[in-house]
Design an enzyme around this catalytic site. Sequence first.
Site, mmCIF file in Angstrom:
data_model
loop_
_atom_site.group_PDB
_atom_site.id
_atom_site.type_symbol
_atom_site.label_atom_id
_atom_site.label_comp_id
_atom_site.label_asym_id
_atom_site.label_seq_id
_atom_site.Cartn_x
_atom_site.Cartn_y
_atom_site.Cartn_z
ATOM 1 N N ARG A 1 0.717 -1.060 0.014
ATOM 2 C CA ARG A 1 -0.020 0.008 -0.073
ATOM 3 C C ARG A 1 0.951 1.067 0.196
ATOM 4 N NH1 ARG A 1 -5.096 1.244 3.426
ATOM 5 N NH2 ARG A 1 -6.217 -0.052 2.102
ATOM 6 N N HIS B 1 -7.316 0.700 -6.535
ATOM 7 C CA HIS B 1 -7.592 -0.162 -5.473
ATOM 8 C C HIS B 1 -8.284 -1.391 -5.889
ATOM 9 C CE1 HIS B 1 -7.821 -1.529 -1.186
ATOM 10 N NE2 HIS B 1 -8.676 -0.663 -0.777
ATOM 11 N N GLN C 1 -10.122 -4.310 -3.533
ATOM 12 C CA GLN C 1 -11.459 -3.726 -3.041
ATOM 13 C C GLN C 1 -12.496 -3.893 -4.175
ATOM 14 O OE1 GLN C 1 -12.090 -2.275 0.118
ATOM 15 N NE2 GLN C 1 -14.096 -2.678 -0.534
ATOM 16 N N ASP D 1 -17.104 6.882 -1.649
ATOM 17 C CA ASP D 1 -15.989 6.849 -0.953
ATOM 18 C C ASP D 1 -15.794 8.170 -0.250
ATOM 19 O OD1 ASP D 1 -13.377 5.925 0.123
ATOM 20 O OD2 ASP D 1 -12.404 5.822 -1.879
ATOM 21 N N CYS E 1 -16.266 1.433 0.572
ATOM 22 C CA CYS E 1 -15.022 0.616 0.909
ATOM 23 C C CYS E 1 -14.717 0.679 2.212
ATOM 24 C CB CYS E 1 -13.924 0.904 -0.158
ATOM 25 S SG CYS E 1 -13.282 2.819 0.247
ATOM 26 N N ARG F 1 -13.408 -8.856 1.484
ATOM 27 C CA ARG F 1 -11.965 -8.497 1.150
ATOM 28 C C ARG F 1 -11.156 -9.747 1.411
ATOM 29 N NH1 ARG F 1 -9.948 -3.461 1.400
ATOM 30 N NH2 ARG F 1 -7.757 -4.672 0.798
HETATM 31 N N1 NVA Z 1 -9.819 6.334 -1.351
HETATM 32 C C1 NVA Z 1 -9.455 6.209 0.008
HETATM 33 C C2 NVA Z 1 -9.844 4.591 0.178
HETATM 34 C C3 NVA Z 1 -9.387 4.231 1.426
HETATM 35 C C4 NVA Z 1 -9.642 2.697 1.593
HETATM 36 C C5 NVA Z 1 -8.113 6.576 0.055
HETATM 37 O O1 NVA Z 1 -7.485 5.999 -0.808
HETATM 38 O O2 NVA Z 1 -7.728 6.936 1.022
HETATM 39 N N1 CP Z 2 -11.184 -0.345 2.512
HETATM 40 C C1 CP Z 2 -9.991 -0.521 2.785
HETATM 41 O O1 CP Z 2 -8.919 -0.395 2.158
HETATM 42 O O2 CP Z 2 -9.905 -0.168 4.149
HETATM 43 P P1 CP Z 2 -8.529 -0.162 4.961
HETATM 44 O O3 CP Z 2 -7.703 1.480 4.616
HETATM 45 O O4 CP Z 2 -9.006 0.019 6.461
HETATM 46 O O5 CP Z 2 -7.347 -0.964 4.655
#
Ligand code: NVA
Ligand code: CP
Length: 306
Positions: free
Chosen positions: A102, A129, A132, A221, A261, A289
């Site tokens: 990540r 992502h 997800q 989101d 998500c 997930r």
């Molecule tokens: N769009 C959000 C998703 C978090 C799971 C982010 O990138 O922070």
């Molecule tokens: N939806 C998702 O990826 O959640 P986290 O940021 O908690 O991993």
Amino acid sequence: MKHYLQFNDFNADEYAYLLERAAFIKKKFKAYEKYQPLTDRTLAMIFEKASTRTRVSFEAGMYQMGGSVVHLTTGDSQLGRAEPIEDSARVISRMTDLVMIRTFEQTKIERFAQYSRVPVINGLTNEFHPCQILADIFTFIEHRGSIAGKVVAWVGDGNNMANTWLQAADLLGFTVHVSTPGGYEVDEKLAFGARTPRAGCYQVFANPLDACRGADLVTTDVWTSMGYEAENEKRKKAFADWCVDEAMMAVAKPEALFMHCLPAHRGEEVQAEVIDGPQSVVWDEAENRMHVQKALMEYLLLGRIA
Ligand code: NVA
Ligand code: CP
């Protein structure tokens, strides 16, 4: 060797296999049946941004499959002290079987993958992502059957989730109705790269209510994704009308589902009545997930089984 860096790294046939496999693996989990095809395999998880679901689902999933995990963050590894990503990739991939990352820019995960001896999975980047969306599609199918020909309404930021929905619509034969505030639109070049998407796989609507009309799934989101915190106040103003509320759900199909998500901000991108209401499947979505990622890890390490 395959990597999973964006949704269109796999084709429709591979998704059909993975989704079926995820259902099989979930069934075993629900029946308390041991299923450990990844004994002695190690997953390295690298987090340069915060996480709850991604960490728990990959970590629990890997242990359940008989393997183990190594958890690294920027703060407690040399990654935060400017060791070149190419060097980290060469080292980490000599000692583990699979890597989940990540991070910020997609180019970072691509560079890692280029120097990795083992498959690399995108656990979220600024641009995509895929894990997800794989879980979201699995959840839709569980509740409503095939997603082909259906309409998914995306209300909110043209972000990593939105880009990944576009790739999925292109590949799996459904349509995304996108509504974002001005200045936060999806960027077709970013979402699809050099690939020409299937005509009509997405449609843009200025008004979020119009995007939701007739939708089979309404999803949103956070207004401010990780890494964009400095824009928070500006975004709060720009996104005020992009809150999924009961009026939006009322113009969608009566059997429409709501997904997010997570983490969610009730009163910002979604009304509490919607996310906590009868059409919301966000808890199934979060749980799934783990099941889809178990299928993904099995596929990347062992290929097709049977
Ligand atoms: N769009 C959000 C998703 C978090 C799971 C982010 O990138 O922070
Ligand atoms: N939806 C998702 O990826 O959640 P986290 O940021 O908690 O991993």
